[in-house]
Design a protein around this motif. Structure first.
Motif, short mmCIF file in Angstrom:
data_model
loop_
_atom_site.label_atom_id
_atom_site.label_comp_id
_atom_site.label_asym_id
_atom_site.label_seq_id
_atom_site.Cartn_x
_atom_site.Cartn_y
_atom_site.Cartn_z
N PRO A 119 -56.32 -35.70 53.80
CA PRO A 119 -54.98 -36.72 52.98
C PRO A 119 -55.55 -36.25 51.31
O PRO A 119 -54.31 -36.74 50.73
CB PRO A 119 -56.62 -37.74 53.08
N ALA A 120 -56.32 -36.02 50.52
CA ALA A 120 -56.62 -35.31 49.66
C ALA A 120 -55.79 -34.65 49.04
O ALA A 120 -54.88 -34.10 47.96
CB ALA A 120 -58.11 -34.23 49.11
N ALA A 122 -52.69 -33.76 50.28
CA ALA A 122 -51.25 -34.67 50.16
C ALA A 122 -51.11 -35.08 48.91
O ALA A 122 -49.86 -34.68 49.08
CB ALA A 122 -51.12 -35.32 51.77
N VAL A 123 -52.16 -35.85 48.81
CA VAL A 123 -51.79 -36.48 47.57
C VAL A 123 -52.19 -35.42 46.11
O VAL A 123 -50.83 -35.47 45.63
CB VAL A 123 -53.18 -37.17 47.31
N ALA A 126 -48.48 -34.01 46.24
CA ALA A 126 -47.50 -34.88 45.34
C ALA A 126 -47.69 -35.07 44.10
O ALA A 126 -46.74 -35.70 43.74
CB ALA A 126 -47.25 -36.14 45.88
N GLN A 127 -48.59 -35.21 43.90
CA GLN A 127 -49.21 -35.09 42.41
C GLN A 127 -48.54 -34.43 41.70
O GLN A 127 -47.69 -34.39 40.25
CB GLN A 127 -50.54 -35.85 41.33
N TRP A 143 -42.46 -37.79 44.00
CA TRP A 143 -43.91 -39.28 44.09
C TRP A 143 -43.35 -39.67 45.61
O TRP A 143 -43.77 -40.06 46.26
CB TRP A 143 -44.16 -39.66 43.34
N LEU A 147 -44.50 -39.11 48.98
CA LEU A 147 -45.09 -39.59 49.51
C LEU A 147 -44.56 -40.85 50.83
O LEU A 147 -45.28 -41.07 52.01
CB LEU A 147 -45.77 -41.39 48.99
N TYR A 150 -45.76 -38.56 53.93
CA TYR A 150 -47.06 -38.48 53.99
C TYR A 150 -47.49 -39.72 54.60
O TYR A 150 -48.09 -40.24 55.80
CB TYR A 150 -48.06 -37.75 53.59
N GLY A 151 -46.99 -41.05 54.17
CA GLY A 151 -47.71 -42.32 54.28
C GLY A 151 -46.94 -43.05 55.09
O GLY A 151 -46.99 -43.65 55.64
N GLN A 190 -48.47 -48.34 48.93
CA GLN A 190 -48.21 -47.33 47.59
C GLN A 190 -46.95 -46.80 47.99
O GLN A 190 -46.53 -46.41 46.95
CB GLN A 190 -49.79 -46.56 48.11
#
Length: 300
Positions: A119-120, A122-123, A126-127, A143, A147, A150-151, A190
């Motif tokens: 998860p870290a 993936a974020v 994207a960032q 972004w 998301l 992944y989301g 999110q």
């Protein structure tokens, strides 16, 4: 009337795949290319143009010779998985042309296990993509797209196929996937916030019948642009070359399964036609547990 012109056979098959079989544009292009390659190979092999009648007489030896040529570095150097897909396309094309089924055994393909990112990661991915964008609205776009992968577990083509008709957003997003299969996907707050932030900034608006995600010049966003941005970001973060946009979808599935989601629910969320496509994620989770065991257990 079916086409007789050899040059029209592959396009006619492509039209059949798109219209009658509801195959994706990517699959149609790939299968049509395979049909053209086969006809070109047979024309050189036989020393004459290949028409529908000639296809009906193709034998197993010729198909094996074609696949062997494709495995040669000069013919593409394809691996077992690609050769199996090529053979599947050939069988479909020959059946369309009225040829009897050829008895050719395909190569053995060991099922691949998807490689999820944490998860870290993936974020962070994207960032990093968003931070590297040329301007603020493109950062918001990238972004939001990543998301969604992944989301919400969308395929890249599904995300880029969304139109302004999805706005205003609710708690569930209706997605049209492969073969026009429609499914409902819950939206995390999110993910909703990311899409809404992008929609408020995109210079071309969000007309109901227009693509939601736009390229820098206003046209539909190309998946190649997203993949290129992800490649650049993963190099910065020193992530594996397997960290692709599709890997984010794998991660969505793996993390849900690891937190107790059942396979049937996961199948629906991913839009898989069969449960067997979803069961691969049980191997991912088992692989992750073994990795944790080896690194953490004092006697491993």
């Amino acid at each position: 009337m079916d086409p007789v012109d050899p040059d029209a056979l592959a396009p006619a098959w492509a039209a059949h795949l798109a219209r009658d079989r509801r195959r994706s544009a990517h699959t149609v292009r790939a299968y049509q290319a395979t049909a053209r390659r086969l006809m070109g190979f047979l024309a050189r092999h036989r020393g004459e143009p290949v028409d529908r009648a000639a296809l009906a007489s193709v034998d197993a030896a010729e198909l094996r010779a074609f696949l062997s040529a494709r495995r040669n570095p000069e013919g593409g150097g394809i691996v077992n998985a690609s050769a199996a897909r090529e053979l599947s396309a050939i069988r479909g094309f020959l059946a369309f042309a009225g040829a009897p089924p050829a008895r050719v055994r395909g190569p053995r393909v060991k099922p691949g296990v998807p490689r999820p990112v944490s998860p870290a990661e993936a974020v962070a991915l994207a960032q990093t993509v968003a931070e590297d964008a040329a301007c603020e609205w493109i950062a918001a776009r990238d972004w939001a797209v990543l998301l969604l992968l992944y989301g919400a577990g969308l395929r890249i083509g599904e995300a880029l196929g969304l139109t302004g008709a999805i706005l205003p957003l609710g708690r569930v997003l209706t997605v049209t996937g492969k073969r026009d299969k429609v499914r409902a996907v819950p939206l995390l707050p999110q993910v909703r916030a990311a899409i809404e932030a992008y929609a408020a900034q995109v210079p071309w608006g969000t007309a109901r019948d227009a693509p939601l995600f736009r390229g820098a010049k206003g046209g539909p966003l190309d998946a190649a642009i997203v993949r290129r941005a992800v490649r650049a970001a993963r190099a910065i973060l020193c992530l594996s070359s397997r960290t692709t946009p599709h890997a984010l979808r794998h991660s969505f599935a793996t993390h849900l399964l690891g937190r107790g989601a059942d396979l049937r629910s996961l199948q629906e969320l991913l839009g898989h036609a069969s449960l067997s496509s979803t069961q691969v994620y049980t191997k991912v989770d088992a692989a992750h547990l073994m990795d944790v065991y080896r690194h953490a257990h004092p006697r491993a």
